[in-house]
Scaffold this motif. Sequence first.
Motif, short mmCIF file in Angstrom:
data_model
loop_
_atom_site.label_atom_id
_atom_site.label_comp_id
_atom_site.label_asym_id
_atom_site.label_seq_id
_atom_site.Cartn_x
_atom_site.Cartn_y
_atom_site.Cartn_z
N LYS A 114 0.84 -1.20 0.00
CA LYS A 114 0.00 0.00 0.00
C LYS A 114 0.87 1.24 0.00
O LYS A 114 1.96 1.26 0.57
N PRO A 170 0.91 -4.57 3.79
CA PRO A 170 -0.22 -4.67 4.71
C PRO A 170 -0.49 -6.12 5.13
O PRO A 170 -0.18 -7.05 4.39
N GLU A 229 -10.76 -1.27 4.56
CA GLU A 229 -9.61 -0.64 5.21
C GLU A 229 -9.61 0.87 4.97
O GLU A 229 -9.26 1.65 5.85
#
Length: 149
Positions: A94, A109, A129
């Motif tokens: 990410k 992640p 998320e």
Amino acid sequence: MTDAEFQRFLADPTKRIDGDLAWSEDDDHSPTVEFRTPLTTAANSPMFVRGSWNRVARTLSFAIIHRSVGRIYALDLGRRHRNPTSEWVGETHKHAWTEQFRDKHAYEPQDITASVEAPDGVWQQFCREARIVHHGRILPPPPIQGTLF
């Protein structure tokens, strides 16, 4: 965008996408399919989400783009990334906005477990998320076009 502004944006539970998302072929007719959709927030932030999936190279990306700042948050699967500080991160990583590195720093992640072969599952995990509520579904992509020769 400051670090504090980005953290407020990420924590904002009013982010939403309305409607189904349809993959379409990209402009150069590669095996990549993509979508682009507005991201609505209570603050009326000028943002959209872009998805890109190359089924041949097995790469997938979802990115939140701020119209005046650029990419501020993204999830990439299928290719490693080299950070500005020279360390490499894995094929699932990410990018989160920072004032120091903008969107160039990535991390691995633990909350993304779906496969690049299941973009709808990855999308659901990304939305959860990123605190995006999607009122719709992500549609299957068009078939991969064969070559003439």
